[in-house]
Design a protein around this motif. Structure first.
Motif, PDB file in Angstrom:
ATOM      1  N   MET A 414       0.849  -1.187   0.000  1.00 30.22           N
ATOM      2  CA  MET A 414       0.000   0.000   0.000  1.00 30.22           C
ATOM      3  C   MET A 414       0.889   1.242   0.000  1.00 30.22           C
ATOM      4  O   MET A 414       1.792   1.368   0.841  1.00 30.22           O
ATOM      5  CB  MET A 414      -0.893   0.003   1.247  1.00 30.22           C
ATOM      6  CG  MET A 414      -1.945   1.091   1.263  1.00 30.22           C
ATOM      7  SD  MET A 414      -3.311   0.792   0.116  1.00 30.22           S
ATOM      8  CE  MET A 414      -4.240  -0.472   1.010  1.00 30.22           C
ATOM      9  N   SER A 415       0.640   2.147  -0.930  1.00 30.70           N
ATOM     10  CA  SER A 415       1.395   3.407  -1.001  1.00 30.70           C
ATOM     11  C   SER A 415       0.423   4.562  -0.853  1.00 30.70           C
ATOM     12  O   SER A 415      -0.748   4.464  -1.253  1.00 30.70           O
ATOM     13  CB  SER A 415       2.113   3.537  -2.355  1.00 30.70           C
ATOM     14  OG  SER A 415       2.882   2.392  -2.621  1.00 30.70           O
ATOM     15  N   PHE A 416       0.932   5.674  -0.324  1.00 29.56           N
ATOM     16  CA  PHE A 416       0.074   6.838  -0.089  1.00 29.56           C
ATOM     17  C   PHE A 416       0.682   8.093  -0.694  1.00 29.56           C
ATOM     18  O   PHE A 416       1.900   8.290  -0.640  1.00 29.56           O
ATOM     19  CB  PHE A 416      -0.105   7.074   1.418  1.00 29.56           C
ATOM     20  CG  PHE A 416      -0.837   5.982   2.127  1.00 29.56           C
ATOM     21  CD1 PHE A 416      -2.222   5.982   2.198  1.00 29.56           C
ATOM     22  CD2 PHE A 416      -0.131   4.931   2.721  1.00 29.56           C
ATOM     23  CE1 PHE A 416      -2.896   4.961   2.863  1.00 29.56           C
ATOM     24  CE2 PHE A 416      -0.795   3.915   3.375  1.00 29.56           C
ATOM     25  CZ  PHE A 416      -2.180   3.927   3.449  1.00 29.56           C
ATOM     26  N   TYR A 417      -0.177   8.938  -1.218  1.00 31.65           N
ATOM     27  CA  TYR A 417       0.175  10.328  -1.495  1.00 31.65           C
ATOM     28  C   TYR A 417      -0.604  11.161  -0.488  1.00 31.65           C
ATOM     29  O   TYR A 417      -1.839  11.159  -0.477  1.00 31.65           O
ATOM     30  CB  TYR A 417      -0.212  10.726  -2.930  1.00 31.65           C
ATOM     31  CG  TYR A 417      -0.369  12.217  -3.099  1.00 31.65           C
ATOM     32  CD1 TYR A 417       0.719  13.069  -2.933  1.00 31.65           C
ATOM     33  CD2 TYR A 417      -1.617  12.779  -3.392  1.00 31.65           C
ATOM     34  CE1 TYR A 417       0.567  14.447  -3.056  1.00 31.65           C
ATOM     35  CE2 TYR A 417      -1.774  14.157  -3.528  1.00 31.65           C
ATOM     36  CZ  TYR A 417      -0.683  14.981  -3.348  1.00 31.65           C
ATOM     37  OH  TYR A 417      -0.828  16.337  -3.464  1.00 31.65           O
ATOM     38  N   TYR A 418       0.124  11.868   0.389  1.00 34.42           N
ATOM     39  CA  TYR A 418      -0.523  12.768   1.344  1.00 34.42           C
ATOM     40  C   TYR A 418      -0.565  14.151   0.704  1.00 34.42           C
ATOM     41  O   TYR A 418       0.460  14.672   0.247  1.00 34.42           O
ATOM     42  CB  TYR A 418       0.269  12.794   2.659  1.00 34.42           C
ATOM     43  CG  TYR A 418      -0.192  13.843   3.632  1.00 34.42           C
ATOM     44  CD1 TYR A 418      -1.493  13.855   4.125  1.00 34.42           C
ATOM     45  CD2 TYR A 418       0.682  14.847   4.078  1.00 34.42           C
ATOM     46  CE1 TYR A 418      -1.920  14.821   5.023  1.00 34.42           C
ATOM     47  CE2 TYR A 418       0.262  15.819   4.978  1.00 34.42           C
ATOM     48  CZ  TYR A 418      -1.043  15.808   5.441  1.00 34.42           C
ATOM     49  OH  TYR A 418      -1.467  16.776   6.323  1.00 34.42           O
ATOM     50  N   ALA A 419      -1.749  14.761   0.681  1.00 39.02           N
ATOM     51  CA  ALA A 419      -1.929  15.997  -0.092  1.00 39.02           C
ATOM     52  C   ALA A 419      -1.440  17.243   0.629  1.00 39.02           C
ATOM     53  O   ALA A 419      -1.400  18.312   0.041  1.00 39.02           O
ATOM     54  CB  ALA A 419      -3.398  16.155  -0.470  1.00 39.02           C
ATOM     55  N   GLY A 420      -1.070  17.128   1.907  1.00 34.58           N
ATOM     56  CA  GLY A 420      -0.547  18.287   2.637  1.00 34.58           C
ATOM     57  C   GLY A 420      -1.533  18.786   3.660  1.00 34.58           C
ATOM     58  O   GLY A 420      -2.709  18.388   3.670  1.00 34.58           O
TER      59      GLY A 420
END
Ligand code: FE2
Length: 496
Positions: A414-420
Motif C-alpha cells: 500500500m502506497s500513499f500520497y498525502y496531499a498536505g
C-alpha cells in the motif's frame, strides 16, 4: 438612492448550514481561465481534457435545507496541451436550472421529491446532472441517476440537452456509473426507478460504440431502492441490492426519497451477459450493508470452479449523512472496506465468499479502465491516514480524504500520497501513459481542495510511485466545488 435600493426585502442568502459554509459553500462561478499556474511539468503525453461533475447549488434551498447530492450540476473541464492548462466551468442548463434562473429562486424542494416542489415547478424535469462526466461514442454527458443523460458540447461545455440515444432509451432514468467494455467498446448501463419514480424494475442496457441501445432487458428487484453502481465482468453483470429504500407513501408525505432500513436483506443479483435476465441468480447476504462504489468484476477458473469476483467498497451502515435510518439504529456512517465477494458460478450454492482485499478504509475506487472486466493488479482510491496528517473536519458528504492510496495486490503493498496540511484530494482518475502501456503505467489525476486558501489544484501523480509526490500541480485561482466523478478524454478523440 432609487426606490428599489431602499427596499427592505431580504437579499439572497444561503442558510448557515454545513453544506453552505466554508469550503463547502456554493461557488456558482462560470469561469474561463487560460494558462493556469503550474508547479512542476505536465507530462506532454497528457494531451486532452479532464472533465468532472459537481453539485453546486444555484439558489438557497426552497425548504431551508438540503442534502449535498442535490446541488445543481456544474461541470469542470481542465484542458491540458503541451504542458499548458486551461480551465472552463459551466453549469449544466437543465430544465430545473433554467426555471430557477428565470424565477431567481429555488423552485424544487427535497431530492427527487416533486411533492415538496413549488407549484410552478409542476411538470418540469428535476434533473440536476451533477454526478458523472461520461464519454462514449464521441459524446460528453453529465449523468445523474434520477434522470436521463444531459449531453454537453465537449469543447464549450454548452448544454445540448437531454439525450435518449436516438429514441432507444426506454427509462426516464439512467445510471451515473455505466461501464465501458474495453474489448467491444460497448457501454453497459442500467436504470432503476425507471418511470422516474418508485419502481422495483431495473433495466439493463447495452450501448453500441456508435451510441445506440442495442439490448434492453428488465428484471425486478426485491424492493424499490437506490442502485448507485454495479459491476460487469466479461460474462456477468452483478448488482448489490441494499436497503436504501424508496417508499412512495413516505415520499408523498414529504419525507426523504430514500431511507435506510436494515431490517431488509442485502442481496446480490448476477446476470449472465449472454443469456440475460432469464438466467438471473439471486443471493441473500448473511449481513446487511451498502455498496458505496465498485472497483471491478472479474472471473477465473480455479480447481474446476468458475469463480466470479466482485471487488467493491462496502459499509455496514447506510448513507446516513444524506438519508435517515428509519429504525433510528444507525446514527453515523461506518467506513467502507474493500471487499472481494466470490461466487462459484459452476455450483448451485446460494452462498458466496467474502474477504477483505486490504484493510485500509476508503472510497472513490479506481482501476486502470483498460482492464475493467478482467483481473486488475492495481487499486487506487481516496482515504485518510493519520500517520501523515490529522483527519480533516467532517464535510457535508462525510469525512474528506487526506490521501490518495495505491494498493498493488501482487506485491501486497500500500502506497500513499498525502496531499498536505488542510488539503483534501477527491476521486483519483487513472490515465494510461500510452494506449498499450502495461496496467498501472500512467498517471492519476485528482482535484485537491486547498481548504485554508479556498482554492483547488489539479494534482498529477505518477501512478507507479504516488508516494514520491506530484509530477505537476495545476493551480486554480479559485475553488472548484467538491464533486463526484470525472473522466479523461484524449485530444485525438476531441478533435483538437
Ligand atoms: Fe458514484
Amino acid at each position: 438612492m432609487s426606490k428599489q435600493a431602499t427596499s427592505t426585502t431580504t437579499g439572497l442568502q444561503f442558510p448557515d448550514l454545513l453544506i453552505y459554509r466554508g469550503y463547502a459553500a456554493p461557488v456558482r462561478i462560470e469561469a474561463d481561465v487560460y494558462d493556469l499556474e503550474v508547479v512542476g511539468h505536465i507530462p506532454p503525453e497528457l494531451n486532452g481534457a479532464y472533465y468532472r461533475c459537481s453539485a453546486d447549488p444555484q439558489y438557497p434551498p426552497l425548504l431551508g435545507k438540503d442534502i449535498f447530492i442535490n446541488g445543481d450540476g456544474m461541470t469542470h473541464m481542465i484542458r491540458l496541451e503541451n504542458g499548458h492548462a486551461d480551465l472552463k466551468t459551466r453549469y449544466v442548463r437543465t430544465e430545473k436550472f433554467k426555471a430557477e434562473r428565470a424565477a431567481r429562486r429555488a423552485l424544487f424542494g427535497s431530492y427527487r421529491n416533486s411533492f415538496t416542489d413549488d407549484p410552478s415547478a409542476a411538470g418540469i424535469d428535476n434533473n440536476t446532472a451533477n454526478t458523472t462526466a461520461f464519454w462514449h461514442h464521441n459524446q460528453l454527458y453529465a449523468l445523474k441517476e434520477s434522470s436521463r443523460p444531459m449531453r454537453l458540447d465537449p469543447l464549450t461545455l454548452e448544454t445540448i440537452g437531454s439525450w435518449n440515444f436516438h429514441g432507444t432509451l426506454k427509462s426516464k432514468t439512467f445510471t451515473a456509473h455505466p461501464k465501458i467494455d474495453p474489448v467491444t467498446g460497448e457501454a453497459i448501463a442500467f436504470a432503476y426507478n425507471t418511470p422516474g419514480y418508485s419502481s422495483k424494475d431495473i433495466d439493463i442496457y447495452v450501448i453500441s460504440p456508435d451510441g445506440l441501445i442495442t439490448s434492453s432487458e428488465t428484471f425486478e428487484a426485491p424492493y424499490s431502492s437506490m442502485a448507485h453502481d454495479f459491476m460487469v465482468s466479461r460474462n456477468y453483470i452483478a448488482f448489490t441490492i441494499y436497503p436504501m429504500v424508496n417508499d412512495w407513501e413516505r415520499v408523498k408525505n414529504g419525507e426523504p426519497y430514500f431511507h435506510w432500513d436494515s431490517s431488509l436483506p442485502t442481496m446480490v443479483a448476477i446476470i449472465p451477459r449472454k443469456e440475460g435476465v432469464k438466467a438471473i441468480r439471486w443471493y441473500t447476504c448473511p449481513f446487511t450493508g451498502m455498496e458505496t462504489h465498485s472497483f471491478n468484476a472479474w472471473e477465473e477458473e480455479r480447481d474446476g470452479n468458475k469463480l466470479l469476483h466482485l471487488d467493491h467498497f462496502f459499509t455496514a451502515s447506510g448513507w446516513i449523512s444524506q438519508f435517515p435510518d428509519i429504525r433510528g439504529e444507525c446514527t453515523q456512517e461506518l467506513p467502507p472496506h474493500a471487499e472481494r465477494w466470490t461466487f462459484d458460478m459452476a455450483s448451485t450454492s446460494e452462498s458466496f465468499g467474502v474477504k477483505r482485499i486490504f484493510n485500509q478504509i476508503g472510497e472513490m475506487p479506481m482501476v486502470d479502465p483498460r482492464y475493467l472486466m478482467q483481473r486488475t493488479r492495481h487499486f487506487y482510491f481516496g482515504t485518510s491516514n493519520v500517520d501523515f496528517g490529522p483527519m480533516l473536519d467532517m464535510g457535508p458528504k462525510g469525512p474528506p480524504f487526506t490521501c490518495i492510496a495505491h494498493f498493488d495486490e501482487v506485491q501486497q503493498k500500500m502506497s500513499f500520497y498525502y496531499a498536505g496540511p488542510d488539503s483534501a484530494p477527491e476521486e483519483p482518475y487513472f490515465v494510461p501513459r500510452s494506449k498499450d502501456a502495461p496496467e498501472g503505467d500512467g498517471w492519476l489525476l485528482t482535484l485537491v481542495g486547498r481548504r485554508s486558501e479556498n482554492r483547488t489544484d489539479l494534482v498529477i501523480l505518477d501512478a507507479t510511485c504516488i508516494e514520491k509526490g506530484p509530477v505537476a500541480i495545476i493551480k486554480m485561482p479559485c475553488r472548484l466545488h467538491e464533486g463526484f466523478h470525472g473522466t479523461w478524454v484524449p485530444a485525438a478523440q476531441l478533435g483538437f
